[in-house]
Write an enzyme that holds these catalytic residues in place. Structure first.
Site, PDB file in Angstrom:
ATOM      1  N   PHE A   1       0.814  -1.218   0.000  1.00  0.00           N
ATOM      2  CA  PHE A   1       0.000   0.000   0.000  1.00  0.00           C
ATOM      3  C   PHE A   1       0.843   1.262   0.000  1.00  0.00           C
ATOM      4  CE2 PHE A   1       0.868  -0.156   4.579  1.00  0.00           C
ATOM      5  CZ  PHE A   1       1.041   1.177   4.867  1.00  0.00           C
TER       6      PHE A   1
ATOM      7  N   SER B   1       5.301  -6.991   3.261  1.00  0.00           N
ATOM      8  CA  SER B   1       5.849  -7.294   4.588  1.00  0.00           C
ATOM      9  C   SER B   1       6.620  -8.616   4.574  1.00  0.00           C
ATOM     10  CB  SER B   1       4.704  -7.362   5.598  1.00  0.00           C
ATOM     11  OG  SER B   1       3.817  -8.386   5.217  1.00  0.00           O
TER      12      SER B   1
ATOM     13  N   CYS C   1       9.522   1.661   3.455  1.00  0.00           N
ATOM     14  CA  CYS C   1      10.426   0.556   3.786  1.00  0.00           C
ATOM     15  C   CYS C   1      11.843   1.058   3.964  1.00  0.00           C
ATOM     16  CB  CYS C   1      10.387  -0.502   2.704  1.00  0.00           C
ATOM     17  SG  CYS C   1      11.047   0.102   1.166  1.00  0.00           S
TER      18      CYS C   1
ATOM     19  N   GLU D   1       9.126  -4.350  13.156  1.00  0.00           N
ATOM     20  CA  GLU D   1       8.857  -3.226  12.242  1.00  0.00           C
ATOM     21  C   GLU D   1       7.548  -2.571  12.666  1.00  0.00           C
ATOM     22  OE1 GLU D   1       7.682  -4.074   8.145  1.00  0.00           O
ATOM     23  OE2 GLU D   1       8.843  -2.350   7.462  1.00  0.00           O
TER      24      GLU D   1
END
Ligand code: NAD
Length: 498
Positions: free
Chosen positions: A150, A227, A282, A383
């Protein structure tokens, strides 16, 4: 009235036969802004069949014509920058300026793909044996699937499709169901650029669609960005089905600050890379490792900068940081903040209770800063993917570098220093795929390739740039001998060069 975004198959919008749809939200208000169709197995099969048919034609198209399509697509994309940024901002929540940045970085991959003819040049050796020549060529792999996250609804699909298509493949993209609209718009731009219908398709949905793409016998390769748990599962699934796979996962990027660094520069960088896009990148910095006495000078500078950040909806042009993507994600990030407090980290700024007047139901979390974070804490290990920055203090450079190397993630890292020797040592010793020296977000330019190590990338294939061309083509080596009557006769020995 709520509108539903459909799939894009064979050059037109199609509702498919999947009965399910999912919500798309405006993260700044918390309201549902539309719905998106979820593909059934049958919908995916139709898209793959269309792509397979289109591939047969497209791979026959001349390199010159493919290049012309890429140049036209580049022009279409350039003209649509503002429109695409608005779409991204509305569904993702990031500021328009930030969204324009991702369009620009995606466009640069298209510009790289415009030069595809350079990269598809094979090699040729004459007279490798008497009367024998050898040549290597690279051929497209076939139908390629692209499954995207996303957080970059324009840039990440553009890491994949332009290079795959330029190499002569057909694609089936499966964007994030949370902000799906940009992918259909990109497909329309491909069509306007003259790409034959069926070469670029988009199916929407969730794991049903993804699992079908993994197991479908006519999908030759999968590019995934998302992910780590999903990247790992997709890598394993693709390997089971004997497919090419590049699966890029999550991150926990550390930024080292040595005592000799320019502290204003380091503080600017930590705040920009920690809170830009609300930490939903990221390559965001999530851990600042302050070495020696640097924390004393660095931390107050970071706090000062946080206090002047303007958080708000992207529709307000003064906003520098927007909301998170969903209510669930907002709750998850608030849960991490609570766990950091419970586990004893010092909280210097807490954004978990932030409310934006007029946007009370928006998915906002304010910039949050922890100091004295320890490696055993959850906020350090996992994360978070939100605007939460952790400061870890170490005495020495060695300890700081060891922390980075001990981490399960290895996407990006940075060092801030004026000591060239220390920077060089870090560059050589750090076990991370992308390294910045006084650069906090070292995303490679499009003519290099992007990829982390360890649990940030499965399958060993980096994305875009020369490695992208490699991934979307397979090698063929042709050995040729013409007219050599002296060679007649049966010889059961293994061929040797002479
Ligand atoms: P995600 O893994 O939840 O979703 C990514 C894609 O996989 C989406 O299209 C989604 O629909 C699909 N998906 C989700 N669950 C699935 C399942 N169980 N089976 C099959 N498909 C599934 O990731 P996200 O939340 O959209 O994106 C954020 C994550 O992506 C972060 O971890 C971030 O670090 C990572 N990311 C990595 C990079 C990189 O280059 N390494 C770039 C951008 C984002």
């Amino acid at each position: 009235m709520t509108t539903t975004l459909h799939h894009w198959i064979g050059g037109s919008s199609t509702p498919g036969d999947g009965q399910q749809t999912g919500p798309v939200f405006d993260p700044a208000t918390g309201r549902e802004s539309g719905r998106v169709a979820f593909a059934s197995v049958g919908d995916v099969d139709r898209a793959v069949a269309v792509a397979k048919g289109a591939f047969a034609e497209w791979r026959e198209t001349s390199l010159a014509e493919r290049t012309r399509v890429l140049f036209r697509f580049r022009e279409q994309l350039d003209s649509a920058r503002d429109e695409l940024a608005a779409v991204v901002s509305a569904e993702h929540g990031k500021t328009v300026d930030d969204a324009l940045g991702e369009v620009q970085r995606g466009l640069e991959v298209v510009e790289f793909a415009c030069g595809i003819s350079q990269f598809l040049k094979g090699e040729h050796s004459s007279q490798v044996s008497r009367g024998v020549d050898i040549a290597s060529i690279r051929e497209p792999v076939g139908v390629v699937a692209g499954i995207t996250p996303f957080n970059f609804p324009v840039m990440v699909p553009l890491w994949m499709a332009p290079i795959a298509i330029a190499c002569g493949n057909a694609v089936v993209m499966k964007p994030s169901e949370k902000d799906p609209t940009a992918s259909n718009r990109l497909a329309e731009l491909w069509q306007s650029a003259g790409l034959p219908d069926g070469v670029c398709n988009v199916v929407h949905g969730d794991r049903v669609a993804v699992e079908r793409l993994i197991e479908h016998p006519d999908v030759a390769a999968l590019s995934f960005v998302g992910s780590t748990p999903v990247a790992r599962a997709i890598h394993e699934g693709a390997a089971r089905h004997g497919k090419r796979i590049q699966a890029l996962g999550g991150a926990k990027n550390h930024m080292l600050v040595l005592p000799d660094a320019d502290m204003d520069l380091a503080a600017d960088a930590a705040v920009s890379a920690g809170y830009g896009s609300a930490g939903e990148r990221c390559m965001a910095i999530s851990v600042v490792v302050a070495v020696g006495n640097s924390a004393e000078r660095l931390v107050p500078r970071i706090v000062e900068r946080i206090d002047s950040l303007r958080v708000g909806p992207a529709t307000d042009s003064n906003s520098e940081m927007g909301p998170l993507i969903t209510r669930e994600h907002r709750e998850k990030v608030a849960g991490y903040i609570a766990s950091g407090i419970d586990e004893g980290a010092s909280i210097l700024r807490d954004g978990s209770a932030l409310v934006i007047p007029g946007h009370e139901d928006g998915f906002f979390v304010g910039p949050t800063l922890f100091d004295d974070v320890k490696p055993a804490m959850r906020i350090y290990r996992e994360e978070i993917f939100g605007p939460v920055l952790s400061i870890v203090r170490t005495e020495r450079f060695d300890e700081a570098a060891e922390l980075v190397n001990a981490n399960e993630f290895a996407n990006g890292t940075a060092i801030f220093t004026n000591d060239g020797g220390a920077a060089r040592r870090f560059q050589r010793e750090v076990e991370v795929g992308m390294v910045g020296i006084n650069v906090a977000i070292p995303v490679p330019m499009a003519h290099y390739s992007f990829g982390g190590w360890k649990n940030s990338l499965f399958g060993g294939n980096s994305i875009y740039g020369p490695e992208g061309v490699h991934f979307y083509t397979k090698p063929k080596v042709v050995t040729t001998r013409w007219g050599d009557p002296a060679r007649r006769g049966v010889d059961l020995g293994f061929p040797r060069s002479d």
